[in-house]
Design a protein around this motif. Structure first.
Motif: not given
Lengths: 470, 470
Positions: B340-345, B404-408
């Motif tokens: 969680k401390y390393e940004g979006g996952s 995170l917008a690239q999730w899909d």
């Protein structure tokens, strides 16, 4: 009657080597090995692969012709025999018998439905793996049938039933479509786990054509013991403490009553009483470990010693060689054969919670004496799973036919005791045609209704193995 | 909108202590703990028993009102959250939380759906038995939800998934009828095994209200090791040989990449690197035996020594105390938090055949680099089951929202690799609403159709947990 030109159409799909229609050649397919069930079919099909089977089934679906799937034809409940009115096509999967893959790293094996169980056990062994399903018919029965009937046997205590040994299946649906569920995965939560619909459905929802099986490490050391025990209650107490003491290493735990040993000693050559005195109850058990060494044997000796001190075990022999272990297992195998020489036998393949085994045997034995005085119960089998083959031999000197005429009466009495313990009237062998009426008696209306809903959803025309189970 | 008088009718069935309708009090039921899902309901019902639940569900069925079952509300895929349009009644099973029976001799435990997993583990322990299901949310999640989602966790390598730990269930059907399938049996071949319909169905086919669970002997000795390994291929080779050498005593086998250890050491206080040098890959493993003694530890030491000679293992620590074992497990637990401390996952909960683990990690890592250069894969988890939590942290310094917008997009690329290996896009967490669209993309039309047939058969009005799974 099935239209002749339609039968020709089916012949055309599978080719000359894929069908049998001479009555003599069809005999092994329409008759059961014990001679209890006999059906009639105009055509036995033996498709070479899933694609051919799919075509055959689709054609039957469209024509409204019922089909009966068959594996090794070792069912004990008539599950693989066609009806007597010549209205069903019999489809044997025996030619689809390739081992498609063995992945030792993944501990899996991919096989076709027609593979004989023993061939699968041996292929696993060659790869230094264990496929644990083990049962009397293993030299003949086929894995597709084992899956469709959720086979049990002697090793379920440790490894579970057939259902627990399947990771994926391929099935031909009643309308001929192929469902590819051949996953080699240990975890998969993507919607309904459809394979469980086909496992144990006795071919009433579709054809199981292939499967991915779980393999296990081969045990390095197997210890076999034959114990005289105080009574069935003692067997269950000992089972519980041995599971704990051995690190759940028990792979078999079979109850043998004194009368069964008497029968075996009397009728089956080569059977030897391994203990000095005759006792009322025995247990044959097997413990298997992957680590091996003296420590394991010492653990078992200590546990058995404690059980003797506690009065649970009266006498014991721990096999000192593989040959001796085989001799002990020979007793267990001889029991089935020996009963035949003692006249008619009314059988029950029941299960109850393991903790109810003692009570069940007492109550069922008393009930038998009430209904048929002098009849001789021989309760034996996989008591580690709460599964007892509660066979009842006729009174000495009784008329066999007259005795067997009381089959249903005695079944009802024994099954009612089983139901009072929330038990099962068919632990291993399934329903087939044999227990179909009894199933309606013992299942709740809600459960029967759910089963019918599932059947209607998958096989709305009712063409898959009609008259079986439901 | 649901009719107000109908809501009053439902309130009347459960009484004052069985419902909640103040928005503030309903908050924990309509929102997910991570804040990702939020729904809206006019009424939360908390029936006291199966009979009350049955009445409520029948009333909803007759009125055509959809219902959402909820356990501990720890779903990671939105499976227990109602829709946003206020059209569904939420039914929590948390008050149905009695342990009905523990039968130590039968190695079973009978529990109601609302029992918290940890409470079940503890009750088993008090009876000197093991209930092996173990997962992060065990202090909150309820067994009904575990069953409905076929929960996995760290112990499945040895004991299987939730599905494998259930002998019987009781369910309330979509029309309110009660199905009593509470059998305590190890073997039961009397028709379709209906419990498997409800297990893993995520509440879309009915409410699981109670269950009979399998128990096991408690292990007497647990050995925990933390190993530096050559690479993921080495992890799988070692897994295979350790299963064999230890007599299948492996109860956990978790892969940890170097980057995950780095994250844990950096962000989570109390994490200590147990080895002298930093390595690229680690395995945390646990072996459990019921027999105990030095022999078991020696077996493991020998096996690990051989693996070091073969170059599979580069360094190793075998815990010498329970405290040290806990410290090693603390690393594994810290990984989840540290990310969680390393940004979006961007997360993937996938499984593949165990033998494909190395290839999958290589291919998926390369694919990530192609799609999002600099993104940091953290593939960790239950590699003994072929289950990898393939989480991908954002590139250092990247914009989290944009990442995170690239999730899909990333999901599609990774899932396609998984599908190429006949893998699963949801190994443990299920489908819920989160992966519903992806499920349609990845499943065959035949399989989707079969699932829809089952759904239509059991829930023809489509009122059970609508919008989940299918």
């Amino acid at each position: 009657m099935i239209d002749t030109s339609f039968l020709d159409h089916l012949r055309g799909i599978v080719g000359p080597s894929g069908h049998i229609d001479e009555p003599g050649d069809m005999e092994p397919y329409v008759a059961e090995w014990r001679g209890r069930y006999r059906g009639k079919t105009p055509l036995v099909l033996r498709p070479a692969n899933t694609r051919e089977l799919s075509e055959v089934v689709r054609a039957c679906w469209e024509a409204g012709v019922p089909v009966v799937p068959q594996g090794g034809n070792t069912s004990l409940v008539g599950g693989s025999i066609p009806s007597e009115d010549n209205s069903e096509v019999l489809i044997s999967l025996s030619r689809m018998n390739k081992v498609r893959e063995l992945d030792a790293l993944n501990y899996t094996m991919t096989v076709e439905a027609g593979c004989v169980l023993q061939a699968i056990q041996e292929a696993a062994k060659e790869a230094d793996r264990l496929f644990p399903l083990s049962l009397g018919a293993e030299g003949t029965c086929q894995i597709g049938g084992n899956i469709s009937s959720n086979a049990g046997g002697t090793m379920t205590l440790r490894y579970g039933n057939m259902r627990d040994l399947v990771l994926g299946i391929e099935a031909v649906l009643p309308d001929g479509r192929i469902w590819d569920g051949m996953r080699r995965l240990r975890k998969n939560n993507t919607g309904y786990d459809l394979k469980h619909l086909f496992i144990g459905a006795e071919g009433t929802l579709g054809f199981v054509t292939a499967a991915v099986l779980k393999l296990f490490p081969r045990p390095k050391q197997v210890e076999t013991a034959f114990l005289a025990i105080r009574d069935p209650d003692a067997a269950i107490e000992l089972l519980s403490s041995l599971r704990s003491a051995s690190g759940d290493a028990l792979s078999a735990y079979e109850l043998i009553p004194g009368i069964a040993l008497d029968f075996a000693l009397k009728h089956v050559a080569g059977t030897i009483d391994p203990l000095e005195e005759r006792h009322s109850w025995y247990v044959l058990l097997e413990l298997a470990t992957g680590t091996g060494g003296d420590a394991f044997r010492e653990t078992i000796e200590t546990a058995l010693g404690e059980a003797m001190e506690a009065g649970l075990v009266l006498d014991a022999v721990l096999a000192s060689s593989e040959a001796q272990a085989k001799q002990l297992w020979f007793i267990r195998e001889a029991i089935v054969e020996a009963q035949k020489y003692e006249g008619g036998s009314i059988k029950h393949d029941i299960s109850i919670p393991v903790s109810c085994v003692g009570t069940f045997i007492r109550e069922a034995t008393e009930a038998v004496e009430r209904v048929i005085p002098g009849a001789r119960p021989v309760p034996f089998g996989h008591v580690g799973d709460g599964n007892i083959h509660f066979n009842v031999n006729q009174p000495v000197g009784a008329d066999t036919e007259g005795y067997l005429a009381q089959w249903d009466t005695l079944n009802t009495v024994v099954h009612d005791i089983v139901l009072g313990m929330d038990g099962s009237i068919s632990a291993e062998h399934g329903i087939g045609t044999f227990k179909r009426e009894e199933l309606k008696r013992v299942k709740s209306p809600v459960e029967l209704d759910l089963m019918r809903q599932v059947k209607a959803a998958l096989d709305p025309k009712g063409l898959m193995n009609p008259g079986k189970v439901l």
